[in-house]
Design an enzyme around this catalytic site. Structure first.
Site, PDB file in Angstrom:
ATOM      1  N   ASP A 104       0.886  -1.163   0.000  1.00 30.70           N
ATOM      2  CA  ASP A 104       0.000   0.000   0.000  1.00 30.70           C
ATOM      3  C   ASP A 104       0.926   1.216   0.000  1.00 30.70           C
ATOM      4  O   ASP A 104       1.622   1.473   1.000  1.00 30.70           O
ATOM      5  CB  ASP A 104      -0.874   0.020   1.249  1.00 30.70           C
ATOM      6  CG  ASP A 104      -1.967  -1.039   1.227  1.00 30.70           C
ATOM      7  OD1 ASP A 104      -1.911  -1.929   0.361  1.00 30.70           O
ATOM      8  OD2 ASP A 104      -2.859  -0.976   2.090  1.00 30.70           O
ATOM      9  N   HIS A 160       4.562  -7.481   0.204  1.00 29.74           N
ATOM     10  CA  HIS A 160       4.125  -8.746  -0.376  1.00 29.74           C
ATOM     11  C   HIS A 160       4.788  -9.001  -1.717  1.00 29.74           C
ATOM     12  O   HIS A 160       5.393  -8.108  -2.312  1.00 29.74           O
ATOM     13  CB  HIS A 160       2.599  -8.736  -0.522  1.00 29.74           C
ATOM     14  CG  HIS A 160       1.872  -8.548   0.780  1.00 29.74           C
ATOM     15  ND1 HIS A 160       1.147  -9.546   1.382  1.00 29.74           N
ATOM     16  CD2 HIS A 160       1.775  -7.465   1.603  1.00 29.74           C
ATOM     17  CE1 HIS A 160       0.627  -9.094   2.515  1.00 29.74           C
ATOM     18  NE2 HIS A 160       0.992  -7.830   2.664  1.00 29.74           N
ATOM     19  N   SER A 247       9.063   4.161   4.508  1.00 32.76           N
ATOM     20  CA  SER A 247      10.016   3.211   3.937  1.00 32.76           C
ATOM     21  C   SER A 247       9.665   2.997   2.472  1.00 32.76           C
ATOM     22  O   SER A 247       8.697   3.547   1.972  1.00 32.76           O
ATOM     23  CB  SER A 247       9.985   1.893   4.715  1.00 32.76           C
ATOM     24  OG  SER A 247       8.673   1.585   5.147  1.00 32.76           O
TER      25      SER A 247
END
Length: 361
Positions: A104, A160, A247
């Site tokens: 996201d 992911h 990040s």
């Protein structure tokens, strides 16, 4: 399009102020200080007393926790890298030739690294070989396709897999703790090549060798992997998570093995980040058309959805960032630590206080 100001956390403003002063970026003492601040903040949010900060963080960012697993968090960091309920992030297409977003985040994507360095990654010292460390012997990535996925503090912070494949030996590379804010990425500092990072190679049948690179940043205590060498993974399977802070994930593909979706590329060429979620299509195999999703004009969204989008980008409704109200940090000066008094004296000599903000179109 429309322009939205992305609120900049005070520690990010501090990091950028340091980087934009030439000798500050090269100062060993300042590098050590950024590392010290990041480690100390990480330790603070690993403390059981940090649970008191969770409710205020949720309220400030208007976080929707309906997708999160219902657990009792023992520290702020446990909440920060919270897990979602199964099925919350699934691939947008069942076709494994569709590459999906690993996080996201805010995405920029370029079909060749030369375009990325002309438009987005401005450092003259940036190179793929420096970025990859021990993986740099693979010449197939010399002019690879590259996507940058930038996570803000209000985002879901687990990352992911964008593809199906088998995990190879991860490469841990020590480094600095510079901010990954776009202002720093588009400066002369080689943020991606100097920051602490983990290179996760994935061998695939469809795309050859794919590299997922988790890049740490200022105030990110650590990068934790959920996979190991030999693990077979599917798209959207978890690879790992970041502790507190902003990040970035970089994904590299061998030249010609894939194509990024045209809307992402068009936005990126205009120096505009695109908001994406885990599972959304970001690219595809060259032998198929890109995934076609319904395009909705911002004004066609409900008022609730408009607010949610704005809050996701900006980090909240308030004039100041979250730590202003909740961590007794009302200015950059409040980040100072008496134990680092000598370093702060040096910093004061090279800093010129100025306002900085990000505009998202």
């Amino acid at each position: 399009g429309f322009i939205i100001e992305e609120k900049m956390a005070l520690y990010i403003r501090l990091g950028i102020r340091l980087l934009y002063k030439g000798k500050g970026a090269d100062s060993k003492r300042i590098k050590n200080l950024l590392k010290s601040l990041s480690i100390k903040q990480g330790a603070r949010f690993d403390s059981p007393t940090s649970v008191k900060d969770i409710d205020s963080f949720i309220r400030f960012h208007h976080l929707d926790l309906s997708e999160c697993q219902e657990v009792e968090y023992k520290t702020f960091n446990e909440f920060f890298y919270r897990k979602l309920k199964p099925g919350s992030r699934v691939p947008e297409s069942k076709d494994s030739r569709i590459i999906v977003s690993p996080a996201d985040s805010r995405c920029t994507a370029f079909n060749d690294v030369s375009s990325a360095t002309k438009i987005w990654i401005k450092s003259r010292s940036f190179s793929i070989s420096k970025l990859l460390g021990d993986e740099s012997s693979n010449s197939n990535f010399d002019d690879c396709s590259v996507a940058v996925f930038r996570l803000a503090p209000q985002d879901y912070h687990r990352f992911h897999s964008p593809v199906d494949g088998i995990v190879q030996e991860p490469i841990f590379i020590s480094g600095e703790y510079y901010t990954v804010n776009p202002m720093a990425i588009r400066s002369d500092l080689d943020v991606f090549g100097e920051n602490i990072r983990v290179v996760i190679p994935i061998e695939t049948e469809l795309f050859g060798r794919v590299l997922v690179i988790a890049v740490g940043a200022m105030m990110v205590g650590s990068i934790v992997l959920s996979v190991a060498k030999g693990d077979q993974i599917k798209r959207t399977d978890e690879l790992g998570y970041f502790k507190f802070g902003g990040s970035t994930i970089l994904v590299l593909f061998e030249k010609g093995k894939m194509e990024f979706d045209s809307d992402l590329v068009a936005n990126s060429l205009e120096c505009t980040e695109t908001l994406v979620r885990v599972g959304m299509s970001v690219g595809h195999s060259p032998d198929i058309d890109e995934f076609e999703r319904k395009k909705i004009n911002f004004e066609e969204n409900s008022e609730e959805d408009k607010l949610k989008i704005i809050r996701t980008i900006t980090g909240g409704d308030a004039e100041h960032p979250w730590e202003y109200f909740n961590l007794n940090v009302h200015s950059d000066d409040d980040l100072y630590d008496e134990e680092d008094e000598d370093s702060w004296k040096e910093i004061e000599e090279i800093l010129h206080i100025h306002s900085l903000f990000i505009m998202i179109i």
